[in-house]
Design an enzyme around this catalytic site. Sequence first.
Site, PDB file in Angstrom:
ATOM      1  N   ASP A 158      17.494  -1.519   1.563  1.00  0.00           N
ATOM      2  CA  ASP A 158      16.529  -1.680   0.628  1.00  0.00           C
ATOM      3  C   ASP A 158      15.468  -0.791   1.670  1.00  0.00           C
ATOM      4  O   ASP A 158      15.292  -0.867   1.990  1.00  0.00           O
ATOM      5  CB  ASP A 158      16.096  -2.674   0.296  1.00  0.00           C
ATOM      6  CG  ASP A 158      14.773  -2.513  -0.490  1.00  0.00           C
ATOM      7  OD1 ASP A 158      14.869  -2.169  -1.953  1.00  0.00           O
ATOM      8  OD2 ASP A 158      13.953  -2.945  -0.129  1.00  0.00           O
ATOM      9  N   LYS A 166      12.223   2.370  -4.634  1.00  0.00           N
ATOM     10  CA  LYS A 166      11.301   1.419  -5.753  1.00  0.00           C
ATOM     11  C   LYS A 166      10.125   2.681  -6.223  1.00  0.00           C
ATOM     12  O   LYS A 166      10.376   3.200  -5.939  1.00  0.00           O
ATOM     13  CB  LYS A 166      10.509   0.439  -4.909  1.00  0.00           C
ATOM     14  CG  LYS A 166      11.314  -0.727  -3.861  1.00  0.00           C
ATOM     15  CD  LYS A 166      10.333  -1.732  -3.170  1.00  0.00           C
ATOM     16  CE  LYS A 166      11.807  -3.052  -3.007  1.00  0.00           C
ATOM     17  NZ  LYS A 166      12.253  -2.351  -1.579  1.00  0.00           N
ATOM     18  N   SER A 169       7.563 -13.285   6.748  1.00  0.00           N
ATOM     19  CA  SER A 169       7.013 -12.164   7.108  1.00  0.00           C
ATOM     20  C   SER A 169       7.122 -13.086   8.647  1.00  0.00           C
ATOM     21  O   SER A 169       5.819 -12.252   9.737  1.00  0.00           O
ATOM     22  CB  SER A 169       5.583 -12.128   7.158  1.00  0.00           C
ATOM     23  OG  SER A 169       4.219 -12.131   7.314  1.00  0.00           O
ATOM     24  N   GLY A 170       7.503 -13.699   9.492  1.00  0.00           N
ATOM     25  CA  GLY A 170       7.365 -14.172  10.868  1.00  0.00           C
ATOM     26  C   GLY A 170       7.286 -15.497  11.018  1.00  0.00           C
ATOM     27  O   GLY A 170       7.592 -15.393  12.489  1.00  0.00           O
ATOM     28  N   TYR A 219       6.986   2.476   2.679  1.00  0.00           N
ATOM     29  CA  TYR A 219       7.387   1.953   3.419  1.00  0.00           C
ATOM     30  C   TYR A 219       7.370   3.126   4.855  1.00  0.00           C
ATOM     31  O   TYR A 219       7.655   4.123   4.612  1.00  0.00           O
ATOM     32  CB  TYR A 219       8.802   1.380   3.891  1.00  0.00           C
ATOM     33  CG  TYR A 219       9.216   0.195   2.981  1.00  0.00           C
ATOM     34  CD1 TYR A 219       8.496  -0.713   2.752  1.00  0.00           C
ATOM     35  CD2 TYR A 219      10.559  -0.420   2.624  1.00  0.00           C
ATOM     36  CE1 TYR A 219       8.017  -1.656   2.452  1.00  0.00           C
ATOM     37  CE2 TYR A 219      10.548  -1.123   2.098  1.00  0.00           C
ATOM     38  CZ  TYR A 219       9.668  -2.273   1.570  1.00  0.00           C
ATOM     39  OH  TYR A 219      10.101  -2.891   0.812  1.00  0.00           O
TER      40      TYR A 219
END
Length: 336
Positions: free
Chosen positions: A52, A83, A236-237, A57
């Site tokens: 993806d 996207k 996210s972490g 990005y």
Amino acid sequence: MATFVMRSGARLDFSALGFGSATFGNLGRVFSEDECDATMTRAWESGARYFDTAPLYGLGLSEQRVGRALRQRPRDQFVLSTKVGRVLVPGAPNGGIYVGTPQVRYVYDYSRDGVMRSFEDSLRRLGLDRVDILFVHDVDAPAHGGREGSNARIRELMETGGWRALDDLRRSGVVSAIGLGVNEWQPCARMLELADPDLFLLAGRYTLLEQEPVETLFPQCAKAGVRIVIGGPYNSGVLAGKATYDYAKTPPDVVARVAKLEAFCTANGVELRAAALQFVAAHPLVVSVIPGAASPQEIDGNVALMRAVIPPALWRDLKADGLLHPDAPIPLSRET
């Protein structure tokens, strides 16, 4: 690998562990081309066949890097999604979490012309003649200042021809599947009322930490035959030992909940990250999980986490303590 039939009749083969390429946009630091190539090679060697990417990005960097690697692979052996919803135009970069990006900026455009331009630009950056899946990116409240802004973007998508363009691409066979790629479940539920998506890429909202979609979105998806790609399985972490939740500082209540999850994992001899990956992959609606990876070593680590043995007692303990939704499927048996 598992095969799923889309509304178009196309059959797509998803690897349970896919590859999310936000890192390749220079997420947090500048990555060299050699680093990206080595990571993509290792992902392929490890069995990843779903990849993806998105124009956001790195303002095109990720698409360029993913495309360069995939052009060396047989086209019928992988599934690729990108996207639409942002068009890249000349200008000073927007800023944010990506560094060392090209001198372009994104503008939101969910109209028919915007969708088609975004798609055509992505093909050029990828250097490929097709992608398999197009997700409408970020028609959600975090991206647009709240629920009102999200609803306005969804109206734009539906009323200015953006979704019609995607449907035309699907009907003509140019792409195999369409849907949304978002960071909350509410836009997905709304699109199920308005249109006929194939897939949702849902980031951070169905995790070991939170399972609200079990009683909201997922029953609607099951009824409509819509599948889910899970992004952000570590929120996210924070579920991977970092101090970030949804790309910001972790709030105290989340810190406390993670501590409880980790305590149960430790008591059962399980790494928290392994439980996080295997839990989301166990849901029958989920076709693939796409954690990010910044190196071949992180690829190897994710593969090992997916293969780690987790005693059934862990899932029983988490449910008994109320840390997992009672209706959430659990790994192996997929029973509640």
